[in-house]
Enzyme design. Structure first.
Site, PDB file in Angstrom:
ATOM      1  N   GLU A  43      -8.878   8.418  15.024  1.00  0.00           N
ATOM      2  CA  GLU A  43      -8.907   7.047  15.804  1.00  0.00           C
ATOM      3  C   GLU A  43      -9.478   5.890  14.953  1.00  0.00           C
ATOM      4  OE1 GLU A  43      -8.996  10.339  15.965  1.00  0.00           O
ATOM      5  OE2 GLU A  43      -8.777  11.384  18.550  1.00  0.00           O
ATOM      6  N   PHE A 105     -15.989  19.548  29.423  1.00  0.00           N
ATOM      7  CA  PHE A 105     -15.236  19.781  27.835  1.00  0.00           C
ATOM      8  C   PHE A 105     -15.396  18.412  27.130  1.00  0.00           C
ATOM      9  CE2 PHE A 105     -11.657  19.807  25.887  1.00  0.00           C
ATOM     10  CZ  PHE A 105     -11.889  20.110  24.640  1.00  0.00           C
ATOM     11  N   GLN A 106     -15.468  18.154  25.879  1.00  0.00           N
ATOM     12  CA  GLN A 106     -15.322  16.580  25.168  1.00  0.00           C
ATOM     13  C   GLN A 106     -16.314  15.678  25.749  1.00  0.00           C
ATOM     14  OE1 GLN A 106     -11.286  16.199  24.942  1.00  0.00           O
ATOM     15  NE2 GLN A 106     -11.358  17.512  22.535  1.00  0.00           N
ATOM     16  N   LYS A 155     -12.035  10.334  33.904  1.00  0.00           N
ATOM     17  CA  LYS A 155     -10.932  10.113  33.853  1.00  0.00           C
ATOM     18  C   LYS A 155     -11.011   9.925  35.238  1.00  0.00           C
ATOM     19  CE  LYS A 155      -7.640  14.469  32.975  1.00  0.00           C
ATOM     20  NZ  LYS A 155      -7.891  15.579  32.373  1.00  0.00           N
ATOM     21  N   MET A 466     -17.432   1.726  -7.715  1.00  0.00           N
ATOM     22  CA  MET A 466     -18.145   0.155  -8.077  1.00  0.00           C
ATOM     23  C   MET A 466     -19.799   0.938  -8.275  1.00  0.00           C
ATOM     24  SD  MET A 466     -19.129  -2.469  -6.986  1.00  0.00           S
ATOM     25  CE  MET A 466     -17.729  -4.310  -5.919  1.00  0.00           C
TER      26      MET A 466
HETATM   27  C1  LIG Z   1     -17.424   5.426   4.220  1.00  0.00           C
HETATM   28  C2  LIG Z   1     -18.233   4.539   2.539  1.00  0.00           C
HETATM   29  N1  LIG Z   1     -19.070   6.077   1.635  1.00  0.00           N
HETATM   30  C3  LIG Z   1     -19.187   5.116   0.870  1.00  0.00           C
HETATM   31  C4  LIG Z   1     -19.628   4.110   1.150  1.00  0.00           C
HETATM   32  C5  LIG Z   1     -20.343   3.528  -0.498  1.00  0.00           C
HETATM   33  N2  LIG Z   1     -19.475   3.233  -1.580  1.00  0.00           N
HETATM   34  C6  LIG Z   1     -19.239   1.467  -2.049  1.00  0.00           C
HETATM   35  S1  LIG Z   1     -18.217   1.173  -3.378  1.00  0.00           S
HETATM   36  C7  LIG Z   1     -17.989   2.439  -3.704  1.00  0.00           C
HETATM   37  C8  LIG Z   1     -16.720   3.527  -4.683  1.00  0.00           C
HETATM   38  C9  LIG Z   1     -15.398   3.016  -4.518  1.00  0.00           C
HETATM   39  O1  LIG Z   1     -14.144   3.571  -5.371  1.00  0.00           O
HETATM   40  P1  LIG Z   1     -12.865   3.616  -5.099  1.00  0.00           P
HETATM   41  O2  LIG Z   1     -12.557   3.599  -3.558  1.00  0.00           O
HETATM   42  O3  LIG Z   1     -12.560   4.335  -5.959  1.00  0.00           O
HETATM   43  O4  LIG Z   1     -12.814   1.864  -5.098  1.00  0.00           O
HETATM   44  P2  LIG Z   1     -13.275   1.044  -6.352  1.00  0.00           P
HETATM   45  O5  LIG Z   1     -15.022   0.302  -6.400  1.00  0.00           O
HETATM   46  O6  LIG Z   1     -13.342   2.449  -7.392  1.00  0.00           O
HETATM   47  O7  LIG Z   1     -12.088   0.047  -6.789  1.00  0.00           O
HETATM   48  C10 LIG Z   1     -18.997   4.228  -2.222  1.00  0.00           C
HETATM   49  C11 LIG Z   1     -18.348   4.653  -2.504  1.00  0.00           C
HETATM   50  C12 LIG Z   1     -19.331   2.552   1.225  1.00  0.00           C
HETATM   51  N3  LIG Z   1     -19.057   1.918   0.984  1.00  0.00           N
HETATM   52  N4  LIG Z   1     -18.321   3.455   2.148  1.00  0.00           N
END
Ligand SMILES: Cc1ncc(C[n+]2csc(CCOP(=O)(O)OP(=O)(O)O)c2C)c(N)n1
Lengths: 556, 182
Positions: A43, A105-106, A155, A466
């Site tokens: 979803e 349920f749910q 529902k 990042m």
């Molecule tokens: C759902 C979620 N969890 C954690 C984060 C924190 N976060 C921001 S950037 C990042 C790293 C992303 O890594 P990747 O997808 O490999 O992309 P890159 O930065 O290497 O291009 C994280 C963990 C986030 N933004 N969203």
């Protein structure tokens, strides 16, 4: 009756997933061939697809989910849309109205769980509420400051018989649209801009949402004022325009940040002025004597920066109202604009490409060379997002799509799929890091099933790039839980889903792989093995003012 | 009854006159807005209002709800601490809610600010309470129940007075605020 109402609202696509509490709706879906239902694989994917669809084509995205876990799986997607003011209608099934409150349920309190990430929501317990609610929901989602609206339908209501009812006229006394422009303030704003020595305009998503790009450009040219955009404002002002400062914020361009920090009048249009834009608030734009803020949402005024002149109005109307009052500029802009040109020379976007490794910028530059302005780029979150924002010259709205306010990893693939449904005539590139990609990779099935021309560019640095960069730069170099060497073989993974893919490790292979992607009909993935140490620059260290940005090291 | 009095202390309000807020420190941090909110009387209205207040880091210090003359509409009186946000943010954030028809910020205005206290006290010497305007509702073996309404300062004084008589139980209605000149 629900489906009829959706037809009446002009809905073309529904992104959804069935379950116990929405089966009565699914039972009748086949009777409505105009409504094309896309079966997602999770979803969250449905919410992001609806989001990408809405951002690409401007029409609201529609989502179906069942009660409990189904509805709760939407929360991240709703939050993503809410933060970025994207119109979505989420229709969730709820247990029978007689079961509500009995932990059936749910059963879950979906309204409670989503209130803070929706513009509005409804719980429908009686059939006669339904036509009004659906009509209102579309109105609220798409007008004013757009946003997601959730309709939770019991529902038994879905099964109830009702005479065909057409939606009555809208009457929502509590729904305030800020349509009225204070012309006096518009005049004051125009005069402040015309009277400035070092004016800057910053433009956010509001420019795009209100289709104000032409007015913005005219105002910028008339008032000889440079324009920077926020991450979400990208496309609101052509990057190649001589007055463009490109992107602002803590990963914005050096020349934009210099301009903001030295401006004497700063006009902020259609933006929230959040911490990613201001960096350290007390050091944001310290030389500004007059802040002008234009936003359709009055609560944005002074939420973060107190403006001297505020215009609570639709950006397009506000800018149009300012235009006639610009008059003759008091100060000669020559000096200011050549100062900005000097900063542009001094602080260009640059990257290190002397270590023989594949740099993400190499990939993006080649992609841009091919696509020019005729492609949509949907980025995920992380370094890939900022590279895709900076290393591409977006020249109009709707070509760059990403999750700005929420920064939701896993957004790109489903949003790219949604964008392709919304704008089938444009090539769609999904740019993602491998970390975010696997968060919603199950939606590859949707791309394959519908043979969508979505080309996936993985900027694979084998880490949460990042976060790794933040740890290196701001957390004492301690790398903690960012290693992603244990990931699937993305070429084999794609093949397992039934789509072709390539891996690229060398600079000279970029072109060939992109050729192959462009030649192939349907989805295609390229796993670009980029320099694992590649960083995003410029960047303002956490807690510092915008003026203290770090730049990429010069090429050795 | 030090505990009871501490709990009953009225919320600091820059709008109210008299001896409250009591200390200089409270004065410096007094950030309470008094709002009168006209709402559509929906199932989710109160949750949404409370949610919007919480989400912005504000804090509800006083609350009362009652029907209005218009069917389907209720009026909520809210006393909200706006935290580090600009004072006007409370009104603006509430106005964004679709269920909210109208918000009036009455902070600092000329208002009638009333609250009702119902209290049961042990004593039978009620002269001082009655002198203040309390009305006896009932007398039982374990104490006497009185009601009293007044403005913020009167309520504060009355509750202090109650403590001297030995409080068995006390409830307060929350604030009711109306502008003096409509
Ligand atoms: C759902 C979620 N969890 C954690 C984060 C924190 N976060 C921001 S950037 C990042 C790293 C992303 O890594 P990747 O997808 O490999 O992309 P890159 O930065 O290497 O291009 C994280 C963990 C986030 N933004 N969203």
């Amino acid at each position: 009756m629900i489906l009829e109402a959706l037809e009446r609202e002009g809905v073309e696509y529904i992104f959804g997933y069935p379950g116990g509490a929405n089966l009565p709706i699914y039972q009748h879906l086949h009777e409505h061939p105009k409504l094309k239902h896309i079966l997602v694989r999770h979803e969250q994917g449905a919410a992001h697809m609806a989001d990408g669809y809405a951002r690409a084509c401007g029409r609201p995205g529609v989502v179906f989910a069942t009660s409990g876990p189904g509805a709760l799986n939407l929360v991240t997607g709703l939050c993503t849309a809410y933060m970025d003011s994207v119109p979505i209608i989420a229709i969730t099934g709820q247990v029978n109205s007689t079961q509500v409150g009995r932990d059936a349920f749910q059963e879950s309190d979906v309204i409670g769980a989503t209130s803070s990430v929706t513009k509005h929501s409804y719980l429908v317990t009686k059939i006669d509420q339904l036509p009004r609610v659906i009509h209102e929901a579309f109105h609220i989602a798409t007008t004013g400051r757009p946003g997601p609206v959730l309709i939770d339908i019991c529902k038994d209501v879905q099964m109830a018989d009702a005479e065909r009812v057409t939606a009555e006229r809208l009457h929502i006394p509590g729904y305030k649209l800020n349509g009225h422009i204070d012309l006096n303030h518009a005049k004051q704003a125009a005069e402040a801009l015309a009277g400035a020595e070092r004016p800057v305009i910053l433009a956010g998503h509001g420019i795009i949402l209100s289709h104000a790009e032409a007015q913005l450009q005219e105002l910028a040219e008339t008032a000889a004022t440079p324009v920077g955009t926020t991450l979400l404002g990208i496309g609101g002002f052509p990057v190649k325009h001589p007055l463009s400062l490109h992107m602002t914020g803590f990963m914005g361009t050096g020349w934009c940040l210099k301009a903001v920090q030295n401006a004497d009048v700063l006009m902020m249009v259609g933006m929230r002025v959040d911490d990613r834009v201001t960096a350290k608030l007390s050091e944001f734009a310290p030389n500004v004597k007059t802040f002008i803020h234009v936003d359709i949402d009055g609560s944005e005024m002074g939420k973060n920066v107190r403006p001297h002149i505020e215009l609570v109005a639709d950006a397009k109307q506000a800018l149009a109202a300012m235009l006639p009052h610009i008059g003759t500029l008091q100060a000669d802009r020559g000096r200011w604009l050549s100062q900005i040109d000097a900063w542009r020379e001094e602080h260009p976007l640059r990257y290190k490409h002397s270590n023989g490794q594949l740099q993400p910028q190499d990939v993006l530059i080649d992609m841009y060379r091919r696509a020019d302005s005729e492609a949509i780029v949907v980025a995920d979150v992380g370094q890939n997002q900022i590279w895709a924002a900076l290393w591409w010259n977006y020249d109009r709205p709707g070509l760059f799509i990403n999750s700005g306010g929420a920064g939701t990893m896993g957004f790109a693939l489903p949003a790219a799929i949604g964008a392709k449904f919304g704008r089938p005539e444009l090539p769609v590139w999904c740019v993602a890091g491998e970390g975010g990609f696997v968060m919603t990779a199950q939606e590859l099935s949707v791309a394959v099933e519908h043979q969508l021309d979505v080309k996936i560019v993985l900027l694979n640095n084998l880490s949460l790039g990042m976060v790794r960069q933040f740890q290196d730069d701001f957390y004492g170099g301690v790398r903690s839980q960012v290693d992603l060497t244990h990931m699937p073989d993305f070429v084999k993974l794609s093949e397992a889903y039934g789509m072709p893919a390539l891996r690229v490790e060398k600079l000279e292979d970029i072109g060939l792989a992109l050729d192959a992607a462009e030649r192939t009909k349907g989805p295609f993935l390229i796993d670009f093995r980029i320099d694992p140490e590649a960083n995003v620059y410029p960047i303002v260290p956490l807690g510092k003012g915008l003026g203290e940005f770090w730049e990429a090291p010069e090429n050795a | 009854m030090p505990e009871a009095t501490a709990r009953l202390r009225p919320a600091p309000s820059p709008g109210s006159t008299g001896h409250f807020p009591a200390s200089g420190e409270e004065l410096a941090t007094s950030r309470v807005r008094v709002l009168s909110v006209l709402v559509e009387d929906g199932q989710n209205t109160l949750t949404k209002i409370a949610g919007a207040v919480r989400r912005r880091g504000f804090h509800i210090r006083g609350l009362s709800i009652g029907p209005t003359r218009e069917p389907g509409r209720s009026r909520i009186t809210l006393e909200v601490d706006h935290g580090h946000a600009e004072a006007d943010q409370v009104r603006k954030q509430l106005e964004r809610l679709v269920d909210v028809v109208e918000v009036e910020d009455l902070t600092g205005d000329e208002v009638h600010n009333r609250e009702l206290v119902v209290a049961k006290v042990k004593t039978l010497e009620l002269a001082r309470l009655i002198q203040r305007g309390a009305k006896v509702i009932s007398t039982d073996t374990d104490g006497t129940t009185v009601e009293f309404s007044g403005d913020r300062d009167e309520i504060f004084d009355f509750v202090e007075e109650l403590a001297r008589h030995g409080i068995v139980d006390v409830v307060r209605s929350g604030p009711l605020v109306m502008r003096r000149t409509v």
